[in-house]
Write a protein that holds these residues in place. Structure first.
Motif, PDB file in Angstrom:
ATOM      1  N   GLY A   3      16.719  38.345  84.774  1.00 29.34           N
ATOM      2  CA  GLY A   3      15.975  38.453  86.025  1.00 29.34           C
ATOM      3  C   GLY A   3      14.500  38.659  85.757  1.00 29.34           C
ATOM      4  N   PRO A   4      13.681  38.637  86.790  1.00 28.98           N
ATOM      5  CA  PRO A   4      12.233  38.756  86.619  1.00 28.98           C
ATOM      6  C   PRO A   4      11.790  40.111  86.069  1.00 28.98           C
ATOM      7  N   MET A   5      12.615  41.152  86.215  1.00 30.55           N
ATOM      8  CA  MET A   5      12.217  42.483  85.746  1.00 30.55           C
ATOM      9  C   MET A   5      12.723  42.767  84.334  1.00 30.55           C
ATOM     10  N   ASP A   6      13.550  41.887  83.774  1.00 32.72           N
ATOM     11  CA  ASP A   6      14.141  42.173  82.481  1.00 32.72           C
ATOM     12  C   ASP A   6      13.104  42.341  81.379  1.00 32.72           C
ATOM     13  N   ASP A   7      12.057  41.537  81.367  1.00 34.04           N
ATOM     14  CA  ASP A   7      11.028  41.680  80.347  1.00 34.04           C
ATOM     15  C   ASP A   7      10.345  43.032  80.463  1.00 34.04           C
ATOM     16  N   ASP A   8      10.104  43.493  81.701  1.00 32.50           N
ATOM     17  CA  ASP A   8       9.451  44.782  81.906  1.00 32.50           C
ATOM     18  C   ASP A   8      10.315  45.925  81.404  1.00 32.50           C
ATOM     19  N   ASP A   9      11.654  45.775  81.505  1.00 34.65           N
ATOM     20  CA  ASP A   9      12.552  46.832  81.061  1.00 34.65           C
ATOM     21  C   ASP A   9      12.428  47.079  79.567  1.00 34.65           C
ATOM     22  N   ARG A  10      11.966  46.104  78.833  1.00 34.82           N
ATOM     23  CA  ARG A  10      11.852  46.239  77.385  1.00 34.82           C
ATOM     24  C   ARG A  10      10.454  46.651  76.946  1.00 34.82           C
ATOM     25  N   ASP A  11       9.543  46.848  77.876  1.00 33.32           N
ATOM     26  CA  ASP A  11       8.191  47.261  77.521  1.00 33.32           C
ATOM     27  C   ASP A  11       8.222  48.634  76.872  1.00 33.32           C
ATOM     28  N   SER A  12       7.372  48.804  75.901  1.00 32.96           N
ATOM     29  CA  SER A  12       7.252  50.105  75.253  1.00 32.96           C
ATOM     30  C   SER A  12       6.435  51.042  76.136  1.00 32.96           C
ATOM     31  N   ALA A  13       6.519  52.318  75.834  1.00 27.15           N
ATOM     32  CA  ALA A  13       5.713  53.292  76.559  1.00 27.15           C
ATOM     33  C   ALA A  13       4.230  52.954  76.403  1.00 27.15           C
ATOM     34  N   LEU A  16       3.364  50.076  78.746  1.00 30.49           N
ATOM     35  CA  LEU A  16       3.343  50.552  80.126  1.00 30.49           C
ATOM     36  C   LEU A  16       2.120  51.422  80.385  1.00 30.49           C
ATOM     37  N   PHE A  17       1.768  52.274  79.413  1.00 32.23           N
ATOM     38  CA  PHE A  17       0.591  53.123  79.565  1.00 32.23           C
ATOM     39  C   PHE A  17      -0.670  52.279  79.692  1.00 32.23           C
ATOM     40  N   ARG A  18      -0.798  51.288  78.839  1.00 33.06           N
ATOM     41  CA  ARG A  18      -1.972  50.408  78.914  1.00 33.06           C
ATOM     42  C   ARG A  18      -2.026  49.683  80.252  1.00 33.06           C
ATOM     43  N   ARG A  19      -0.892  49.174  80.700  1.00 32.90           N
ATOM     44  CA  ARG A  19      -0.852  48.465  81.984  1.00 32.90           C
ATOM     45  C   ARG A  19      -1.197  49.422  83.131  1.00 32.90           C
ATOM     46  N   GLY A  20      -0.627  50.617  83.098  1.00 31.46           N
ATOM     47  CA  GLY A  20      -0.878  51.592  84.151  1.00 31.46           C
ATOM     48  C   GLY A  20      -2.328  52.035  84.201  1.00 31.46           C
ATOM     49  N   THR A  21      -2.923  52.299  83.047  1.00 33.41           N
ATOM     50  CA  THR A  21      -4.327  52.727  83.047  1.00 33.41           C
ATOM     51  C   THR A  21      -5.251  51.579  83.444  1.00 33.41           C
ATOM     52  N   ARG A  22      -4.874  50.368  83.088  1.00 33.68           N
ATOM     53  CA  ARG A  22      -5.682  49.214  83.511  1.00 33.68           C
ATOM     54  C   ARG A  22      -5.635  49.085  85.035  1.00 33.68           C
ATOM     55  N   LEU A  23      -4.449  49.226  85.609  1.00 38.10           N
ATOM     56  CA  LEU A  23      -4.325  49.181  87.071  1.00 38.10           C
ATOM     57  C   LEU A  23      -5.139  50.287  87.728  1.00 38.10           C
ATOM     58  N   GLU A  37       5.047  56.078  86.033  1.00 41.82           N
ATOM     59  CA  GLU A  37       6.304  56.827  86.165  1.00 41.82           C
ATOM     60  C   GLU A  37       7.343  56.270  85.183  1.00 41.82           C
ATOM     61  N   ARG A  38       7.406  54.965  85.055  1.00 42.51           N
ATOM     62  CA  ARG A  38       8.322  54.347  84.089  1.00 42.51           C
ATOM     63  C   ARG A  38       7.946  54.740  82.671  1.00 42.51           C
ATOM     64  N   CYS A  39       6.652  54.784  82.419  1.00 40.35           N
ATOM     65  CA  CYS A  39       6.144  55.184  81.113  1.00 40.35           C
ATOM     66  C   CYS A  39       6.534  56.630  80.812  1.00 40.35           C
ATOM     67  N   LEU A  40       6.365  57.512  81.790  1.00 43.41           N
ATOM     68  CA  LEU A  40       6.698  58.923  81.616  1.00 43.41           C
ATOM     69  C   LEU A  40       8.192  59.113  81.340  1.00 43.41           C
ATOM     70  N   ALA A  41       9.016  58.267  81.933  1.00 40.94           N
ATOM     71  CA  ALA A  41      10.457  58.351  81.682  1.00 40.94           C
ATOM     72  C   ALA A  41      10.772  58.072  80.213  1.00 40.94           C
ATOM     73  N   LEU A  42       9.960  57.232  79.579  1.00 35.95           N
ATOM     74  CA  LEU A  42      10.157  56.924  78.160  1.00 35.95           C
ATOM     75  C   LEU A  42       9.559  57.983  77.242  1.00 35.95           C
ATOM     76  N   GLU A  43       8.515  58.665  77.715  1.00 32.44           N
ATOM     77  CA  GLU A  43       7.802  59.685  76.918  1.00 32.44           C
ATOM     78  C   GLU A  43       7.578  60.929  77.773  1.00 32.44           C
ATOM     79  N   PRO A  44       8.646  61.653  78.103  1.00 30.51           N
ATOM     80  CA  PRO A  44       8.507  62.824  78.985  1.00 30.51           C
ATOM     81  C   PRO A  44       7.545  63.866  78.402  1.00 30.51           C
ATOM     82  N   GLY A  45       6.697  64.387  79.266  1.00 29.08           N
ATOM     83  CA  GLY A  45       5.808  65.468  78.876  1.00 29.08           C
ATOM     84  C   GLY A  45       4.556  65.063  78.129  1.00 29.08           C
TER      85      GLY A  45
END
Length: 127
Positions: A3-13, A16-23, A37-45
């Protein structure tokens, strides 16, 4: 079938952090918050993720969520000056001037050379 989200599911923290800060830099705090939030789920705290997420929540107009994220940073590192600054501003938006002032004072105490911290504290103390 992928599906269209499958590639995103495999993104590293990191991705995701780079994408989030760019946004966030591009003034899309709502989208940034979702990614972070997805990034934090991979790297809590992780403080850098919490800070970016708190900034996104603050900018999208969710000061309670921002305050929670800034507080988590301070709980782990009481000397985190930017977290005190952000928590101070968040508490003020929530109407808690006393707590807001206290955290802004901490930010100024920890990094007195930062003009934004001093200006924010002056505005609150003048009110």
């Amino acid at each position: 079938m992928a599906g269209p989200m499958d590639d995103d599911d495999r993104d590293s923290a990191y991705d995701l952090f780079r994408r989030g800060t760019r946004l966030l830099e591009e003034h899309h705090p709502g989208a940034a918050a979702l990614v972070l939030e997805r990034c934090l789920a991979l790297e809590p705290g992780k403080a850098s993720i919490l800070e970016a997420l708190a900034r996104a929540y603050f900018e999208v107009g969710a000061p309670a969520k921002a305050a929670d994220r800034f507080q988590a940073i301070i709980d782990a590192n009481p000397l985190a000056h930017y977290a005190h600054f952000g928590l101070g501003l968040s508490r003020i938006r929530l109407g808690d001037l006393k707590a807001g002032r206290r955290h802004l004072r901490w930010a100024v105490f920890l990094r007195p050379e930062i003009e934004d911290y001093r200006r924010a504290l002056q505005r609150v103390e003048a009110a």
